[in-house]
Each structure stands twice: as C-alpha cells, then as structure tokens.
Design a protein around this motif. Sequence first.
Motif, PDB file in Angstrom:
ATOM      1  N   ARG A   1      63.699 -25.325  18.058  1.00  0.00           N
ATOM      2  CA  ARG A   1      64.311 -24.066  18.488  1.00  0.00           C
ATOM      3  C   ARG A   1      64.908 -24.161  19.897  1.00  0.00           C
ATOM      4  N   ASN A   2      65.204 -25.369  20.346  1.00  0.00           N
ATOM      5  CA  ASN A   2      65.741 -25.613  21.686  1.00  0.00           C
ATOM      6  C   ASN A   2      64.872 -24.991  22.779  1.00  0.00           C
ATOM      7  N   ALA A   3      63.567 -24.983  22.549  1.00  0.00           N
ATOM      8  CA  ALA A   3      62.628 -24.345  23.488  1.00  0.00           C
ATOM      9  C   ALA A   3      62.529 -25.091  24.819  1.00  0.00           C
ATOM     10  N   GLN A   4      62.668 -26.419  24.777  1.00  0.00           N
ATOM     11  CA  GLN A   4      62.536 -27.244  25.970  1.00  0.00           C
ATOM     12  C   GLN A   4      61.291 -26.847  26.782  1.00  0.00           C
ATOM     13  N   PRO A   5      60.109 -26.939  26.143  1.00  0.00           N
ATOM     14  CA  PRO A   5      58.885 -26.415  26.761  1.00  0.00           C
ATOM     15  C   PRO A   5      58.208 -27.357  27.747  1.00  0.00           C
ATOM     16  N   TRP A   6      58.939 -28.331  28.257  1.00  0.00           N
ATOM     17  CA  TRP A   6      58.317 -29.374  29.062  1.00  0.00           C
ATOM     18  C   TRP A   6      58.560 -29.226  30.556  1.00  0.00           C
ATOM     19  N   ILE A   7      57.655 -29.811  31.292  1.00  0.00           N
ATOM     20  CA  ILE A   7      57.860 -30.112  32.709  1.00  0.00           C
ATOM     21  C   ILE A   7      57.391 -31.554  32.881  1.00  0.00           C
ATOM     22  N   ILE A   8      58.054 -32.264  33.763  1.00  0.00           N
ATOM     23  CA  ILE A   8      57.766 -33.685  33.921  1.00  0.00           C
ATOM     24  C   ILE A   8      57.497 -33.985  35.385  1.00  0.00           C
ATOM     25  N   GLY A   9      56.307 -34.475  35.649  1.00  0.00           N
ATOM     26  CA  GLY A   9      55.944 -34.874  37.005  1.00  0.00           C
ATOM     27  C   GLY A   9      56.326 -36.318  37.245  1.00  0.00           C
ATOM     28  N   VAL A  10      56.754 -36.611  38.457  1.00  0.00           N
ATOM     29  CA  VAL A  10      57.081 -37.978  38.875  1.00  0.00           C
ATOM     30  C   VAL A  10      56.155 -38.305  40.044  1.00  0.00           C
ATOM     31  N   ILE A  11      55.286 -39.277  39.830  1.00  0.00           N
ATOM     32  CA  ILE A  11      54.281 -39.615  40.827  1.00  0.00           C
ATOM     33  C   ILE A  11      54.570 -41.018  41.359  1.00  0.00           C
ATOM     34  N   LYS A  12      54.746 -41.113  42.689  1.00  0.00           N
ATOM     35  CA  LYS A  12      55.025 -42.400  43.332  1.00  0.00           C
ATOM     36  C   LYS A  12      54.016 -42.737  44.425  1.00  0.00           C
ATOM     37  N   GLU A  13      53.287 -41.752  44.915  1.00  0.00           N
ATOM     38  CA  GLU A  13      52.329 -42.007  45.994  1.00  0.00           C
ATOM     39  C   GLU A  13      51.146 -42.816  45.471  1.00  0.00           C
ATOM     40  N   LYS A  14      50.816 -43.905  46.169  1.00  0.00           N
ATOM     41  CA  LYS A  14      49.751 -44.810  45.730  1.00  0.00           C
ATOM     42  C   LYS A  14      48.404 -44.100  45.585  1.00  0.00           C
ATOM     43  N   GLU A  15      48.112 -43.179  46.473  1.00  0.00           N
ATOM     44  CA  GLU A  15      46.833 -42.474  46.397  1.00  0.00           C
ATOM     45  C   GLU A  15      46.717 -41.688  45.087  1.00  0.00           C
ATOM     46  N   THR A  16      47.789 -41.025  44.701  1.00  0.00           N
ATOM     47  CA  THR A  16      47.770 -40.246  43.455  1.00  0.00           C
ATOM     48  C   THR A  16      47.771 -41.167  42.246  1.00  0.00           C
ATOM     49  N   LEU A  17      48.514 -42.276  42.309  1.00  0.00           N
ATOM     50  CA  LEU A  17      48.493 -43.249  41.214  1.00  0.00           C
ATOM     51  C   LEU A  17      47.078 -43.800  41.019  1.00  0.00           C
ATOM     52  N   ASN A  18      46.380 -44.063  42.117  1.00  0.00           N
ATOM     53  CA  ASN A  18      44.997 -44.538  42.030  1.00  0.00           C
ATOM     54  C   ASN A  18      44.095 -43.506  41.372  1.00  0.00           C
ATOM     55  N   LYS A  19      44.257 -42.232  41.748  1.00  0.00           N
ATOM     56  CA  LYS A  19      43.439 -41.161  41.152  1.00  0.00           C
ATOM     57  C   LYS A  19      43.728 -41.025  39.659  1.00  0.00           C
ATOM     58  N   LEU A  20      44.995 -41.119  39.274  1.00  0.00           N
ATOM     59  CA  LEU A  20      45.340 -41.057  37.849  1.00  0.00           C
ATOM     60  C   LEU A  20      44.707 -42.206  37.079  1.00  0.00           C
ATOM     61  N   SER A  21      44.715 -43.402  37.678  1.00  0.00           N
ATOM     62  CA  SER A  21      44.133 -44.568  37.002  1.00  0.00           C
ATOM     63  C   SER A  21      42.624 -44.412  36.827  1.00  0.00           C
ATOM     64  N   GLU A  22      41.986 -43.709  37.741  1.00  0.00           N
ATOM     65  CA  GLU A  22      40.559 -43.453  37.619  1.00  0.00           C
ATOM     66  C   GLU A  22      40.272 -42.426  36.526  1.00  0.00           C
ATOM     67  N   LEU A  23      41.158 -41.461  36.350  1.00  0.00           N
ATOM     68  CA  LEU A  23      40.964 -40.411  35.347  1.00  0.00           C
ATOM     69  C   LEU A  23      41.249 -40.881  33.922  1.00  0.00           C
ATOM     70  N   ALA A  24      42.323 -41.625  33.733  1.00  0.00           N
ATOM     71  CA  ALA A  24      42.771 -42.017  32.395  1.00  0.00           C
ATOM     72  C   ALA A  24      41.905 -43.157  31.861  1.00  0.00           C
ATOM     73  N   THR A  25      41.186 -42.898  30.790  1.00  0.00           N
ATOM     74  CA  THR A  25      40.242 -43.886  30.268  1.00  0.00           C
ATOM     75  C   THR A  25      40.913 -45.179  29.807  1.00  0.00           C
ATOM     76  N   HIS A  26      42.164 -45.112  29.362  1.00  0.00           N
ATOM     77  CA  HIS A  26      42.872 -46.318  28.931  1.00  0.00           C
ATOM     78  C   HIS A  26      44.096 -46.579  29.802  1.00  0.00           C
ATOM     79  N   GLY A  27      44.034 -46.141  31.055  1.00  0.00           N
ATOM     80  CA  GLY A  27      45.178 -46.295  31.938  1.00  0.00           C
ATOM     81  C   GLY A  27      44.827 -46.832  33.303  1.00  0.00           C
ATOM     82  N   LYS A  28      43.879 -47.741  33.350  1.00  0.00           N
ATOM     83  CA  LYS A  28      43.454 -48.288  34.642  1.00  0.00           C
ATOM     84  C   LYS A  28      44.599 -48.987  35.384  1.00  0.00           C
ATOM     85  N   PHE A  29      45.597 -49.448  34.644  1.00  0.00           N
ATOM     86  CA  PHE A  29      46.734 -50.166  35.237  1.00  0.00           C
ATOM     87  C   PHE A  29      47.744 -49.222  35.882  1.00  0.00           C
TER      88      PHE A  29
END
Length: 168
Positions: A41-69
């Motif tokens: 229905r052309n809802a386009q219900p998304w938002i997309i985050g772009v993360i480049k800061e190393k500190e936030t990338l590290n936190k994401l890797s700690e949270l994601a069970t299959h995303g340590k990389f």
Amino acid sequence: MNLGMTILKGRRSIRKYKDEKVSDEIISAAIEGAKLAPTARNAQPWIIGVIKEKETLNKLSELATHGKFIKDANVCFAVFTEKDHKFFVEDGCAATMQIILGLWSYGVGSCWIAGDKMEYADDVRTLLGVPERYTLISLIPAGYPADVTIPSKKSAEEISFFEKYRED
C-alpha cells in the motif's frame, strides 16, 4: 549476464571487514535504494539508522547474539518499521535487501542480522533512541570485505517447481 544478475550472483554475507571507510556517498546511495523498496500500500513504514561511531558499534555487537562482528564494521544500518503496520516484516525485509544489494553494487559487503522477534530488539531500539512505535527488523553491518567465502548453494531445480508441487 546483465549487471543486476551479476550483483545478485556475487553477493555474499561478509563478516570480516578491512579498516577502510565507506564513503557518505555510498551510504546515501544505500539509503536511496532502501526508500525505493516495494512496500504494501506504499506505506513506507520504515526508518533506517546509520551507525558509524565505534562506541555504538561495540554496544550493538554486545547486544546482537549473532552479530559480534558488528564491532569490526565501518558502518551498521538498523532497519526499523512501524509495528502496527500489517506488513511491517515484509516491508522491512524488502528495505533490508535493497540496502544489502545497493552496498554490494559498490563493492561494500554486509551481513543481514535478524532483528524481528530477537530478544535484543527492544534493547537496540532503546540504545538508538527509536520511539516505541517502531520495531527492529534487521541490523546490517557493512564494510569492504577482508575475506569472501563462497558457500555451496542448492541448485535451481532443488528449490523450485512449476505450476504444482510434486514429490518424486
């Protein structure tokens, strides 16, 4: 073979990245591709985050069970959709694949990390300050490939049928 099929056939899940910056132009092109994804229905219900800061990338890797990389990626995209939209999963997956293919067309590798129904989805949403009306669909760490593995795939005959499925 045309360019589109070359991109589709060459794409791989990349989990090891070179220490080389992905340009803002490539990131913008990937977002542009995502916004053109098919959507119910052309809802386009998304938002997309772009993360480049190393500190936030590290936190994401700690949270994601299959995303340590994720911590080793140059950039990570976080795809969210409005959870009250009937086709939020389908629409978010379409945007995710557009990002992945758009990046690959520039030689940037990525890997789809599940978000929907994962125990860390709400923690990622909170970490990134995304409102509660959205739910995480995927995390897409990306960078220039340090290593490319070519896994075996089933043949087209093994995964398809014409008109009506039949057991042999």
